[in-house]
Design an enzyme around this catalytic site. Structure first.
Site, mmCIF file in Angstrom:
data_model
loop_
_atom_site.group_PDB
_atom_site.id
_atom_site.type_symbol
_atom_site.label_atom_id
_atom_site.label_comp_id
_atom_site.label_asym_id
_atom_site.label_seq_id
_atom_site.Cartn_x
_atom_site.Cartn_y
_atom_site.Cartn_z
ATOM 1 N N CYS A 86 0.836 -1.200 0.000
ATOM 2 C CA CYS A 86 0.000 0.000 0.000
ATOM 3 C C CYS A 86 0.877 1.259 0.000
ATOM 4 O O CYS A 86 1.452 1.593 -1.026
ATOM 5 C CB CYS A 86 -1.003 -0.008 1.146
ATOM 6 S SG CYS A 86 -2.350 1.180 0.895
ATOM 7 N N HIS A 123 -3.791 -5.148 0.822
ATOM 8 C CA HIS A 123 -3.242 -5.490 2.135
ATOM 9 C C HIS A 123 -3.412 -6.967 2.465
ATOM 10 O O HIS A 123 -4.442 -7.349 3.048
ATOM 11 C CB HIS A 123 -3.948 -4.678 3.222
ATOM 12 C CG HIS A 123 -3.591 -3.232 3.278
ATOM 13 N ND1 HIS A 123 -2.496 -2.763 3.965
ATOM 14 C CD2 HIS A 123 -4.191 -2.151 2.725
ATOM 15 C CE1 HIS A 123 -2.438 -1.433 3.856
ATOM 16 N NE2 HIS A 123 -3.453 -1.046 3.112
ATOM 17 N N GLU A 178 -2.045 -8.422 4.825
ATOM 18 C CA GLU A 178 -1.956 -8.506 6.291
ATOM 19 C C GLU A 178 -3.267 -8.132 6.984
ATOM 20 O O GLU A 178 -3.417 -8.336 8.196
ATOM 21 C CB GLU A 178 -0.812 -7.630 6.811
ATOM 22 C CG GLU A 178 -1.078 -6.150 6.891
ATOM 23 C CD GLU A 178 -1.003 -5.384 5.579
ATOM 24 O OE1 GLU A 178 -0.931 -4.148 5.624
ATOM 25 O OE2 GLU A 178 -1.021 -6.020 4.506
#
Length: 226
Positions: free
Chosen positions: A94, A172, A174
């Site tokens: 990002c 993302h 994560e």
């Protein structure tokens, strides 16, 4: 193998207790691959001594933009170029994806279509890749060296690679669905249009390919290079 995490943002205080801060999310994502991690909170002025301080590098996401002019952004761009010159593996997610592109000659701008939030599909090698996203800025002009590995109609430069040492992605891996739900309530309301947030909330039950991306990231960091 030591991985230096260049932390460029913090998770909302209300979510840290359950999800961890942004660096911890990557430690969790890449757990089981034998890495040693050290975090450098560059947004707080904490920088490594140089690119040799780790064997590989990862730049996190952030609530800030790469064009915001904060005093830590230019030194981070210098560090990116130094890591690139050394030929060390570097991942960007990002904000990390965007700052690497900017540091290496690209351009980052706010998407004219507004915010992209929630579960998003990208075209990757003729197949769909689903990941959670949360961004308004994106890479609008690629550096000359960058090649596109994945994208879609609202984010053409979803995943970029620079030779065999730098790999970056806009979404993302994560972020799980619970964290996105938390972001919607803690950072989204009043900033992102409610209709877009509501649509994102409705799509959070869908599967994402975070585990697949985590394995790729680990392999990318560890692979032998000339």
């Amino acid at each position: 193998m030591k991985i230096g995490i260049l932390q460029t943002g913090h998770a909302p205080d209300e979510l840290i207790e359950t999800a961890g801060n942004l660096d911890q999310m990557f430690r969790t994502l890449l757990d089981g691959h034998g890495f040693e991690f050290e975090t450098y909170a560059v947004l707080d002025g904490v920088f490594p001594t140089g690119p040799e301080a780790a064997d590989g590098w990862l730049i996190t996401g952030s609530k800030f933009g790469v064009n915001d002019g904060h005093d830590w952004i230019a030194p981070l761009e210098d560090l990116i170029r130094a890591i690139d010159t050394k030929g060390l593996p570097l991942l960007g997610i990002c904000f990390g994806h965007q700052i690497i592109a900017k540091a290496l000659g690209g351009r980052v701008e706010k998407f004219e279509g507004g915010w992209i939030v929630g579960r998003v599909n990208y075209q990757h090698d003729g197949k769909e890749l689903a990941l959670n996203a949360w961004h308004q800025d994106q890479v609008t002009k690629r550096p000359a060296r960058a090649r596109v590995l994945a994208g879609n109609e609202t984010c053409a430069n979803g995943i970029l690679a620079y030779g065999d040492t730098i790999w970056t992605l806009q979404p993302h891996p994560e972020f799980n669905s619970e964290f996105i739900a938390g972001l919607i309530e803690k950072r989204g309301r009043g900033v992102v249009p409610d209709a877009r947030l509501d649509a994102a909330s409705e799509g959070l039950d869908g599967p994402v390919d975070s585990a697949k991306i985590a394995n790729f990231m680990a392999d990318f960091l560890k692979k032998e290079r000339a």
